[in-house]
Design an enzyme around this catalytic site. Structure first.
Site, PDB file in Angstrom:
ATOM      1  N   GLU A  37      15.964  35.239  16.558  1.00  0.00           N
ATOM      2  CA  GLU A  37      16.117  34.019  17.335  1.00  0.00           C
ATOM      3  C   GLU A  37      16.434  32.876  16.376  1.00  0.00           C
ATOM      4  O   GLU A  37      15.728  32.711  15.383  1.00  0.00           O
ATOM      5  CB  GLU A  37      14.824  33.712  18.094  1.00  0.00           C
ATOM      6  CG  GLU A  37      14.427  34.759  19.103  1.00  0.00           C
ATOM      7  CD  GLU A  37      13.075  34.437  19.724  1.00  0.00           C
ATOM      8  OE1 GLU A  37      12.993  33.496  20.532  1.00  0.00           O
ATOM      9  OE2 GLU A  37      12.094  35.129  19.381  1.00  0.00           O
ATOM     10  N   ARG A 263       4.610  45.852  12.869  1.00  0.00           N
ATOM     11  CA  ARG A 263       5.108  44.693  12.148  1.00  0.00           C
ATOM     12  C   ARG A 263       4.390  44.574  10.807  1.00  0.00           C
ATOM     13  O   ARG A 263       3.337  45.180  10.584  1.00  0.00           O
ATOM     14  CB  ARG A 263       4.899  43.420  12.961  1.00  0.00           C
ATOM     15  CG  ARG A 263       3.452  43.100  13.243  1.00  0.00           C
ATOM     16  CD  ARG A 263       3.314  41.797  14.002  1.00  0.00           C
ATOM     17  NE  ARG A 263       3.735  40.673  13.201  1.00  0.00           N
ATOM     18  CZ  ARG A 263       3.866  39.434  13.673  1.00  0.00           C
ATOM     19  NH1 ARG A 263       3.642  39.181  14.960  1.00  0.00           N
ATOM     20  NH2 ARG A 263       4.236  38.465  12.897  1.00  0.00           N
ATOM     21  N   LYS A 273       6.538  31.860  13.343  1.00  0.00           N
ATOM     22  CA  LYS A 273       7.555  30.813  13.168  1.00  0.00           C
ATOM     23  C   LYS A 273       7.077  29.476  13.726  1.00  0.00           C
ATOM     24  O   LYS A 273       7.409  28.422  13.190  1.00  0.00           O
ATOM     25  CB  LYS A 273       8.869  31.234  13.822  1.00  0.00           C
ATOM     26  CG  LYS A 273       9.671  32.187  12.961  1.00  0.00           C
ATOM     27  CD  LYS A 273      11.120  32.261  13.383  1.00  0.00           C
ATOM     28  CE  LYS A 273      11.313  33.011  14.656  1.00  0.00           C
ATOM     29  NZ  LYS A 273      12.739  33.221  14.983  1.00  0.00           N
TER      30      LYS A 273
END
Length: 557
Positions: A37, A263, A273
């Site tokens: 993103e 992850r 983020k």
């Protein structure tokens, strides 16, 4: 004996899956994708995904697409797009063809949304976002149907067209899939397909005022691009039934398969983020590329190499088990790389002037020292004369136990040079040592005569020819192994390490460092690994960032 682990490639459970798909003829060529993103900079967690997706494609002769998931223009920016592309290339990868954008497919996604309406699988809902959450239920309680769920196909088509035309305000209506409000998987309880957002888009401008959800965009974009193995982190495992529902209910050109992996969770590190952006916005750090940040641009500016990060990702491996990785493993990887490849140099961080009283005034010897003890990197020239600098910590009038450096009447060897003896300490009015008067043994250059016992070797630089520089000592940004865990009522910000940056001005570097270019990396002997700062360092105003200390705190020694 060293107990450092081998830097071998760890297990990757996806590798045999891909190999079997190719051998069985299920796929003639694999296609993966990396779909960031564009709402922030890439961090170390993204590095694992990049290495996985691009690495599998490269290993098996396939292709990996770079596709920006740009479905939320309010939080996206061209700056992030440019930074992401630069980071992927810096890590050593190149995507197939041009970069792609989810927004490239907005027209097709819109048409597929209309298809779902026509087949009775989608409806326009007037519930507010808050009411949608209330109607959705919980993990233990089924959801309730929206009162607008049974609108006719004609009414839904009309309302959706008016949404697209901009007749309604943000949040007034949404398009939702009609699946199962009683499903035990909350993601299947009539999820959003489109929301109204009157926002300018960095790629499509003002063409759209409705934007598709991530879930509606993800699988269909994979199908359009012919992705064979759609690889994502475990938090999307519960989304996979929805991913597959869309593919089953739309006339898509391909049927990609989603796979999930654990992850990367690194201690002493934040990779959210949203929180990284907060650190930047609230000026806890100086930008996304601050060398204390876990962003790839931050690591790069600090002096980490792309090869060391790739090695680290190989060491971590790919599995579904999760867990927390010790940041010492990452530091081990960069030490191993820099130990083998960084040129050696000397830099005195806290200069103390030394006068060699028995060395001839005006005489200069140009000593030659290797740039690397094992690699053939040539030599650098180091002038030796009557006056030089050593580090203030290398002289103690009252030495602690085990001290092997310079003491009154004691001797040390200057690296690559002579043995000197401390004869007198000169002090200022406050009693601070400002200069040492020493003598040297002219017969000790390049050798240690039999019978001479010298306890230590210290680094030094010539006083006249050395160059002044600024040295920034970076440490971990967080002082807690789990930064998210704080005192009751606190936040991760409470765990910021107040000593994560110490700036030393007036340091003195050997003359060979005067020409150091941005991102040049060195081992400053006895001090650690450093690099020339990419933004602030220039000829005549050198700035060096500490990448990592010499001590290996993870692998052991």
């Amino acid at each position: 004996m060293s107990t450092k682990p081998e830097t071998a490639v760890a297990a990757n459970f996806l590798r045999p899956i891909v190999q079997a798909d190719l051998e069985s003829g299920k796929h003639a060529k694999i296609v993966t994708r990396f779909p960031p993103e564009p709402n922030g900079y890439l961090h170390i967690g993204h590095a694992k995904s990049i290495c996985l997706n691009f690495g599998l494609a490269k290993e098996f002769g396939g292709a990996c697409n770079l596709r920006f998931d740009d479905t939320n223009p309010a939080k996206e920016d061209q700056e992030y797009i440019d930074a992401i592309k630069a980071d992927v290339r810096w890590l050593g990868f190149e995507w197939a063809g041009e970069e792609r954008y989810a927004s490239n497919y907005f027209d097709q996604l819109h048409d597929w949304a209309v298809h779902l309406i026509k087949t009775g699988n989608a409806y326009v809902c007037d519930l507010s976002p808050e009411d949608v959450r209330a109607y959705r239920g919980s993990l233990t309680e089924a959801g309730r149907n929206s009162p607008f769920r049974d609108r006719s196909v004609e009414e839904n088509l009309d309302l959706f067209a008016r949404m697209k035309a901009g007749e309604f305000s943000d949040g007034a209506r949404s398009l939702r899939a009609k699946i199962d409000m009683a499903s035990p998987n909350i993601n299947l309880r009539d999820p959003f397909l489109y929301r109204i957002r009157h926002a300018h888009h960095h790629q499509t401008g003002d063409k759209w005022c409705i934007y598709p959800s991530y879930d509606f965009t993800h699988g269909q974009s994979d199908a359009i691009e012919g992705v064979t193995h759609s690889i994502c982190t475990l938090e999307f495992e519960d989304h996979r039934p929805l991913y597959e529902w869309f593919l089953a209910n739309l006339p898509v050109p391909a049927q990609p398969r989603q796979y999930e992996f654990a992850r990367l969770n690194l201690n002493y590190t934040i990779t959210s983020k949203r929180k990284l952006k907060q650190l930047v916005d609230e000026k806890h750090v100086v930008g996304w590329d601050d060398p204390r940040m876990s962003t790839l641009s931050g690591y790069r500016r600090r002096g980490y190499t792309a090869a060391s990060i790739r090695t680290f990702c190989d060491m971590v491996g790919v599995n579904r088990a999760g867990g927390v990785v010790d940041i010492g493993m990452l530091e081990f990887a960069i030490r191993e790389d820099l130990d083998a490849n960084a040129a050696r140099a000397m830099c005195v961080l806290k200069p103390l002037k030394v006068v060699i009283t028995n060395y001839p005034e005006g005489q200069v010897e140009n000593l030659q020292l290797p740039r690397h003890p094992k690699q053939d990197m040539g030599v650098r020239e180091l002038p030796f004369s009557r006056e030089l600098f050593i580090d203030a910590s290398d002289f103690e009038e009252v030495p602690p136990a085990g001290y092997k450096r310079l003491i009154p009447g004691g001797e040390v060897r200057l690296r690559g040079s002579y043995v000197i003896r401390a004869d007198e300490a000169i002090k200022d009015a406050d009693g601070n040592i400002i200069e040492l008067r020493c003598s040297y043994d002219e017969n000790t250059l390049g050798k240690n005569p039999e019978g001479r016992k010298v306890k230590g070797v210290i680094h030094w630089v010539p006083a006249a020819e050395s160059v002044e520089c600024e040295v920034r000592l970076y440490d971990r940004l967080f002082r807690a192994a789990n930064p998210e865990k704080s005192e009751e009522g606190g936040s991760y910000l409470d765990n910021i390490n107040p000593d994560s940056l110490v700036v030393l001005k007036g340091c003195r570097a050997e003359p060979s460092l005067a020409s150091a270019a941005a991102e040049d990396r060195f081992q400053f002997e006895r001090e650690g690994y450093f690099c020339a700062d990419a933004k602030d360092s220039r000829a005549g105003a050198l700035v060096f960032n500490r990448t990592v200390t010499l001590r290996d705190s993870w692998g052991g020694q």
